[in-house]
Design an enzyme around this catalytic site. Structure first.
Site, PDB file in Angstrom:
ATOM      1  N   GLU A  79       0.799  -1.225   0.000  1.00 11.52           N
ATOM      2  CA  GLU A  79       0.000   0.000   0.000  1.00 11.52           C
ATOM      3  C   GLU A  79       0.833   1.277   0.000  1.00 11.52           C
ATOM      4  O   GLU A  79       0.303   2.369  -0.237  1.00 11.52           O
ATOM      5  CB  GLU A  79      -0.950  -0.006   1.200  1.00 11.52           C
ATOM      6  CG  GLU A  79      -2.054  -1.050   1.066  1.00 11.52           C
ATOM      7  CD  GLU A  79      -3.038  -1.034   2.211  1.00 11.52           C
ATOM      8  OE1 GLU A  79      -2.693  -0.502   3.289  1.00 11.52           O
ATOM      9  OE2 GLU A  79      -4.150  -1.554   2.037  1.00 11.52           O
ATOM     10  N   GLU A 110       6.683 -22.163   8.898  1.00 13.52           N
ATOM     11  CA  GLU A 110       7.112 -21.174   9.884  1.00 13.52           C
ATOM     12  C   GLU A 110       8.155 -21.734  10.858  1.00 13.52           C
ATOM     13  O   GLU A 110       8.818 -20.978  11.563  1.00 13.52           O
ATOM     14  CB  GLU A 110       5.916 -20.648  10.664  1.00 13.52           C
ATOM     15  CG  GLU A 110       5.265 -21.635  11.606  1.00 13.52           C
ATOM     16  CD  GLU A 110       4.145 -20.987  12.407  1.00 13.52           C
ATOM     17  OE1 GLU A 110       4.217 -21.061  13.645  1.00 13.52           O
ATOM     18  OE2 GLU A 110       3.215 -20.413  11.808  1.00 13.52           O
TER      19      GLU A 110
END
EC number: 4.2.1.126
Length: 294
Positions: A79, A110
């Protein structure tokens, strides 16, 4: 047990609530996210001050996370380009499991610290870069591996986690503890832990963009007008900051190639586009300084 994993004592009968009470419980619980970020404001300020000179020297923002945290890091970085014209190549995001993990969980990804380090090293990190490690638990091996590789490369490392004393915070140069507490659905850190991370990331990156002169007053003067809505916004911003009539503002924007900051300077100082561009570059893109220049 980690705070984020501890069952909340507030709503032990959550599954029996009528709809109105259920919704209100979820909404009210989010207030803890805001309180957590408020408490972390001094640490966020330190992170902004430390990151600023690195970015001024051409560094990148590199976000690293797994699951929800990885997706939030990507969202924050993506963004920055339409909002502040931040170069997309200077906002990188790593997520455990790779791009496919954005849409579907990759089991075990992870837990791989060496892969986190390898993914970070593949970006060829340098001292000007700022690496933000994100983990609700604060102990995600993938993130810790990336942070270790980033420190070895001389990057500034910032750790954001939702548990006090979390390794992601203690092993980073600057730790930002977002102690949002137990989740209303125990262990579901996509809830207020994720909200706290989103607020903290918004605060961190937006503060940096203000410091980098991509905002004039509180106006978004470095946006990219890539659609009709944003073109209308660019025109409105130009008018507001310059006091010009719509026709004059539209003409200046066209001559400025859609750059709001440049159009404002042209109108306020009665300059051609090339002259305004030279003046703005002389002041490192700082519109206020260019407007006040003798």
């Amino acid at each position: 047990m980690l705070n984020t994993e501890t069952p909340s004592p507030r709503h032990p009968d959550l599954d029996s609530y009528p709809t109105g009470q259920l919704v209100q419980a979820f909404v009210d619980d989010q207030l803890d996210a805001l309180r957590a970020v408020q408490a972390a404001a001094p640490a966020l300020a330190r992170a902004v001050e430390a990151a600023l000179p690195r970015l001024q020297a051409g560094g990148r923002l590199i976000y690293v996370g797994a699951g929800t945290s990885g997706r939030l890091g990507l969202l924050d970085g993506v963004e920055l380009t339409p909002t502040f014209s931040w170069p997309p190549e200077r906002a990188c995001a790593l997520i455990a499991g790779g791009p496919g993990a954005l849409m579907k969980a990759v089991e075990g990804a992870e837990d791989n610290a060496s892969q986190g380090a390898a993914d970070l090293q593949q970006l060829q990190p340098r001292a000007q870069d700022v690496v933000i490690g994100l983990a609700a638990s604060g102990a995600t091996p993938y993130v810790l591996g990336a942070l270790q590789a980033a420190r070895a490369a001389g990057c500034l490392t910032i750790g954001m986690a939702n548990n006090p004393g979390a390794p992601v915070c203690t092993q980073a140069e600057i730790g930002v503890v977002l102690d949002s507490g137990p989740e209303i659905i125990s262990g579901s850190t996509r809830l207020k832990a994720g909200t706290a991370q989103k607020i903290a990331l918004n605060t961190f990156s937006s503060s940096l963009m203000v410091k980098l002169h991509k905002v004039h007053g509180n106006l978004m003067v470095d946006l990219q007008a890539t659609n009709a809505k944003l073109r209308r916004r660019a025109l409105a911003l130009t008018q507001r900051a310059s006091g010009a009539a719509p026709e004059a503002a539209e003409l200046a924007l066209a001559q400025a190639g859609g750059q709001v900051k440049l159009a404002i300077l042209m109108l306020r100082r009665q300059l051609t586009a090339p002259a305004a561009k030279t003046l703005l570059e002389r002041h490192a893109g700082h519109l206020r300084a260019a407007l006040d220049a003798a």
